[in-house]
Write an enzyme that holds these catalytic residues in place. Structure first.
Site, PDB file in Angstrom:
ATOM      1  N   ARG A 172       9.606  -1.881  22.289  1.00 33.98           N
ATOM      2  CA  ARG A 172       9.628  -3.335  22.351  1.00 33.98           C
ATOM      3  C   ARG A 172       9.412  -3.915  20.953  1.00 33.98           C
ATOM      4  NH1 ARG A 172       4.989  -6.755  25.499  1.00 33.98           N
ATOM      5  NH2 ARG A 172       6.175  -8.617  26.038  1.00 33.98           N
ATOM      6  N   GLY A 183       0.814  -1.208   0.000  1.00 30.97           N
ATOM      7  CA  GLY A 183       0.000   0.000   0.000  1.00 30.97           C
ATOM      8  C   GLY A 183       0.844   1.254   0.000  1.00 30.97           C
ATOM      9  N   PHE A 184       1.697   1.412   1.018  1.00 31.79           N
ATOM     10  CA  PHE A 184       2.602   2.558   1.163  1.00 31.79           C
ATOM     11  C   PHE A 184       1.854   3.884   1.248  1.00 31.79           C
ATOM     12  CE2 PHE A 184       4.638  -0.681  -1.583  1.00 31.79           C
ATOM     13  CZ  PHE A 184       5.487  -1.208  -0.635  1.00 31.79           C
ATOM     14  N   GLN A 218      10.686  -5.111   7.837  1.00 26.11           N
ATOM     15  CA  GLN A 218      10.201  -3.744   7.689  1.00 26.11           C
ATOM     16  C   GLN A 218      11.347  -2.770   7.456  1.00 26.11           C
ATOM     17  OE1 GLN A 218       7.084  -3.178   6.854  1.00 26.11           O
ATOM     18  NE2 GLN A 218       6.470  -1.960   8.613  1.00 26.11           N
ATOM     19  N   GLY A 222       5.988   2.917  16.773  1.00 22.87           N
ATOM     20  CA  GLY A 222       5.773   2.627  15.362  1.00 22.87           C
ATOM     21  C   GLY A 222       7.077   2.364  14.628  1.00 22.87           C
ATOM     22  N   GLU A 272       7.065   3.600   9.388  1.00 20.69           N
ATOM     23  CA  GLU A 272       7.441   4.844   8.712  1.00 20.69           C
ATOM     24  C   GLU A 272       8.902   5.209   8.924  1.00 20.69           C
ATOM     25  OE1 GLU A 272       5.182   5.822   6.826  1.00 20.69           O
ATOM     26  OE2 GLU A 272       3.216   5.572   7.745  1.00 20.69           O
ATOM     27  N   PRO A 315      11.064  -9.911  15.898  1.00 16.22           N
ATOM     28  CA  PRO A 315      12.331  -9.467  15.301  1.00 16.22           C
ATOM     29  C   PRO A 315      12.432  -9.754  13.807  1.00 16.22           C
ATOM     30  CG  PRO A 315      12.711 -10.617  17.376  1.00 16.22           C
ATOM     31  CD  PRO A 315      11.262 -10.805  17.053  1.00 16.22           C
ATOM     32  N   LYS A 316      11.917 -10.875  13.382  1.00 16.21           N
ATOM     33  CA  LYS A 316      11.998 -11.244  11.964  1.00 16.21           C
ATOM     34  C   LYS A 316      11.212 -10.259  11.101  1.00 16.21           C
ATOM     35  CE  LYS A 316      11.657 -15.451   9.146  1.00 16.21           C
ATOM     36  NZ  LYS A 316      11.263 -16.885   9.192  1.00 16.21           N
TER      37      LYS A 316
END
Length: 713
Positions: free
Chosen positions: A603, A217-218, A613, A677, A680, A607-608
């Site tokens: 937190r 989407g972005f 991301q 987050g 972004e 991790p994967k």
């Protein structure tokens, strides 16, 4: 109780369905009686349709209707005149996609053209100050800049960028008994339901939107664009389901884009490297019919401890489609200006770029005057520099070569506000001991379904394999848009809160039940592991509690919101991005050899997925720095390079060595699961880090994005 799922590098729960083709995307649903709609786009940037001929289209075999009267629809732009090139003027509905496509090509329109401006650098178009972006000032920035011992004053530009996810915008609309069902590629199912209901003049309760799978989407699916409304409108008019899928070319002028921008960034400093003044002025393109703004001034006035700061935000309304959010909206452009200027200042001062940033670390948020919830930016600098090998960087530009290539290293800071919004979730435990969690959020690819499952599993005391998360349906409990890096903090916190409440309800029932082994126990002493409730050697299970109550399942709907937290704390994510490039001085060719980034994002649930991301954001940043730029023919507003053959995006050969690490921290003041987050921030520092590396390689300070070969020749 120690967690068992959160923090584990689990694979996506929907991965197999996606790679085997069994995941059903919006355009792939098989709906009985489906027809196909193709939009006919206007070919002038400003004017009216004086005549439209549909006879040839209606005469084509398979074409059923050509809809041209949109007068009763409430769209974001005018429907009685053309406000931008590509504005829909008709919808052809046919039995097959081929018939609809050819029928659309047979529709002929004539226009009454008006003088249009599509170049926002046109000197005759005045700029405006948007209401939601007033000028900002603290201290005496003009005076401090004038008296500064060292000054940097840069003009910077960026080109318009267009979204290019794999999945095209697509919608299927079906009416049954006056109620509308949409299968839509949207990042906000409930927002889409409200927009379509408003456009058609119906109750939002009569609209249901499905969006279980999205192919990226972005930001392109945050707003609900014309094609969605027109699919619903066409389906109502022909009384059969209708599918509308935009072509790649239509995508470029049928949805929003990252607006082109012009910047002035001026910094003043002491000889010791203490930044005393910052003046930032920015202007972006806008549509005439709608004002769009985003956070370009956020980081310049926040990121460093500069006592004298001013920002001024301007928009220039022209005859184009309205811009929209794109990954790292606004912040990524403002940060490009800031971090490019900081690098130039470091060069002028002969100070290491990391050291300059450390010398200007603030002790509090100087905009809000609030304390930071957490700010592990120093640790990001230290970890990033060590892992990247920053100590091997040569301060003198152009001094490192490999054969005919110039080699350079650059870095930049990244930051993004930790957005959290009110959200709800429903949690249910079944008689077989498995659980489901429902929320109206989406998962466009970051792995939200998996991460929420991990949070829910730990809250319920169940193995991850026993929990299923259901997203992508507007009828599910309320969730915010799947964007702005707010999903995990919001939906994840709602799932956590709701699952803990459901677990507490089971404990309450067990200790109150004379037939339970836990009868009379203190609820606070009961622990839950693998679906077993236990204390002092006594055990009960979710399944047995439901069996004794004669219930097939038990569920709870809960809510979570940030409340007044943002009035008490300043909560941001942080990062340090390091890049190494090679530059061929004969060809002007820049290649990114490697990027490493260290992030403080609270937190890390998975991790994967977090690493994935980060890599994705870096790829987008490479595109912004070196490749992406939308080209407009200003004679009529047509986008010249509206295809993946002409609009350049990174490919595998452009992303050789990308890596990231995460600082071990969490932010319990911001939300109950301690996250910030991530989606972004991972793009925010990439373009300036690459630009700064190019300067280190060549000694040329390039301030226009994308960096083109001709600028280095």
């Amino acid at each position: 109780m120690a967690t068992t799922a959160v923090g584990q590098p689990l694979s996506r729960v929907d991965a197999r369905r996606k790679v085997t083709g069994t995941a059903t995307y919006s355009a792939e649903h098989r709906i009985e009686g489906l027809l196909y709609g193709v939009i006919v786009n206007g070919t002038v940037a400003r004017g009216t349709v004086s005549r439209i001929s549909v006879d040839a289209a209606l005469g084509h075999p398979g074409v059923l209707r050509v809809l041209t009267d949109f007068g009763k629809l409430q769209l974001a732009h005018p429907v009685d005149r053309l406000a931008f090139y590509g504005q829909p003027i008709a919808v052809v509905v046919a039995e097959t996609l081929e018939a609809a496509t050819h029928g659309a090509s047979l529709v002929e329109a004539t226009y009454e053209r008006q003088d249009a401006v599509t170049d926002f650098d046109d000197p005759d178009i005045p700029s405006q100050t948007p209401e939601d972006e007033p000028d900002y000032s603290r201290g005496d920035p003009a005076g401090a800049l004038a008296s500064a011992q060292v000054k940097v004053d840069l003009e910077l530009t960026s080109a318009r960028e267009n979204h290019n996810p794999i999945e095209l915008p697509s919608t299927i609309a079906r009416w049954q008994d006056g109620r509308l069902t949409l299968w839509d590629k949207t990042q906000w199912s409930q927002g889409a339901a409200r927009t379509v209901a408003g456009a058609l003049g119906i109750a939002v309760t009569d609209v249901r939107v499905h969006n279980e799978f999205l192919g990226g989407g972005f930001g392109s699916g945050i707003q609900t664009y014309d094609h969605v409304v027109l699919a619903a409108f066409a389906a109502r008019e022909v009384n059969r389901p209708v599918k509308v899928v935009l072509t790649r070319r239509q995508f470029y002028y049928g949805t929003g884009f990252r607006p082109a921008s012009r910047h002035r960034m001026a910094l003043g400093s002491t000889a010791a490297g203490r930044v005393s003044a910052l003046v930032y002025e920015v202007r972006i393109e806008n549509a005439r019919y709608r004002t769009y703004t985003d956070g370009l001034t956020d980081l310049p006035k926040f990121l460093y401890g500069v006592p004298n700061t001013s920002t001024a935000y301007r928009i220039t309304p022209i005859d184009v489609h309205s811009p929209a959010s794109m990954r790292g909206p606004g912040v990524v452009l403002g940060n490009f200006a800031l971090e490019t200027a900081m690098d130039q200042l470091a060069h002028e001062l002969a100070v290491d770029p990391v050291e300059l940033r450390l010398r200007n670390e603030p002790t509090q948020d100087e905009v809000s005057q609030l304390p930071f919830s957490t700010r592990k930016l120093r640790e990001c600098y230290q970890t990033g520099a060590r892992r990247f090998g920053w100590s091997r960087r040569r301060a003198k530009p152009g001094s490192r070569t490999e054969g005919d290539l110039l080699i350079g290293m650059g870095m930049a800071t990244a930051s993004y506000h930790n957005n959290r919004r009110d959200s709800s979730a429903r949690a249910r435990i079944h008689a077989d001991g498995t659980a489901e969690v429902f929320a109206a959020s989406a998962d466009m690819g970051p792995g939200t379904t998996t991460s929420v499952m991990q949070v829910a599993a730990d809250a319920l005391g169940l193995p991850a394999s026993a929990v299923t998360v259901r997203l992508g349906d507007s009828s599910y409990p309320t969730a915010p848009l799947h964007a702005a890096a707010c999903t995990m903090a919001s939906v994840g916190s709602a799932a956590h809160t709701t699952c803990n409440a459901l677990k507490a309800e089971f404990i309450r029932r067990a200790v109150a039940d004379p037939n339970s082994p836990l009868h009379g126990a203190n609820p606070a002493d009961v622990q839950v592991r693998d679906g077993q409730l236990e204390t002092s050697g006594a055990r009960d299970t979710y399944r047995d509690i439901l069996r004794r109550a004669g219930l097939p399942s038990l569920d709870i709907t809960g809510n979570w919101g940030p409340g007044d937290a943002d009035s008490r704390i300043s909560t941001y994510g942080y990062g340090a991005v390091f890049a190494e490039v090679s530059v061929d001085p004969l060809l002007g060719l820049v290649r990114v050899r490697r990027i490493f980034a260290a992030y403080d994002v609270g937190r890390v649930i998975s991790p994967k997925l977090a690493h994935s991301q980060a890599i994705g954001g870096m790829v987008g940043g490479i595109g912004m720095a070196l490749l992406e730029g939308t080209v407009t023919d200003h004679r009529d507003g047509r986008i010249v390079n509206a295809s993946l053959a002409d609009y350049l995006v990174p490919v595998n050969a452009d992303v050789l060595d990308l890596d990231a690490a995460f600082i071990n921290t969490e932010d319990p003041q911001a939300d109950p699961i301690g996250v910030k987050g991530l989606g972004e921030i991972t793009i925010v520092g990439v373009a300036p880090a690459i630009g700064n590396a190019v300067f280190n390689a060549t000694g040329k300070r390039l301030t226009d994005l994308p960096i083109r070969p001709e600028a280095l020749l």
